[in-house]
Design an enzyme around this catalytic site. Sequence first.
Site: not given
Length: 213
Positions: A52, A54, A58, A164, A176
């Site tokens: 996926h 982000d 997020h 992040h 990820e």
Amino acid sequence: MTKLWDISPPVNARSPVFPGDTEYRQVWGATIGPDCPVNVSAITLSPHTGAHADAPLHYEAGAATIGEVSLEPFLGPCRVIHAIGAGPLVTMDHLAHALPPAAAPLPARVLVRTYAKAPIDAFDNDCAAFAPATVGALADLGVTLVGIDTASVDPASSKTLDSHQVLRRRGLRVLENLVLDDVPEGDYELIALPLKLTSADASPVRAVLRALA
């Protein structure tokens, strides 16, 4: 045909998710039979299921959703680097063997393999992550997307999400939960487009690598 590597884990009811996140669920609304010509299902899942991307949303309130970010970082030349067994944090020392001399260019996308065999059916609380300084150093080298074969670029126990936050400050995109078990180190074309989910904090991707011509 140009060789493809599928670097996406399977997505089904056994797909691991962060503890407390929404597990995959599928129900059938219609099935083929005398009065129905089709099978139709409904699925419920976290957008962080499987491989996926982000979105900035997020990890930053009010930031861009995944449907609002540019697709450019998710498509193009990339380098796969092996750092098998590195951890708990992947540092630039783990990547140095695959980085070019100072005058040579580095692809704008870097994917890092840390597992000898990725755990596709169990959540790994001790998964490797990027040291925040590594993300910053890759950004300094012109990288616009980083990827990893673990559940997160931060340790699973992190409450501050320091890597992040480097992504946020430097404007990088991230993938990820990749599966890089069968991918030799080297350069490829990455294709890992997120869905145009206009209010979501992430999106599943079908991530593939294509051999360069």
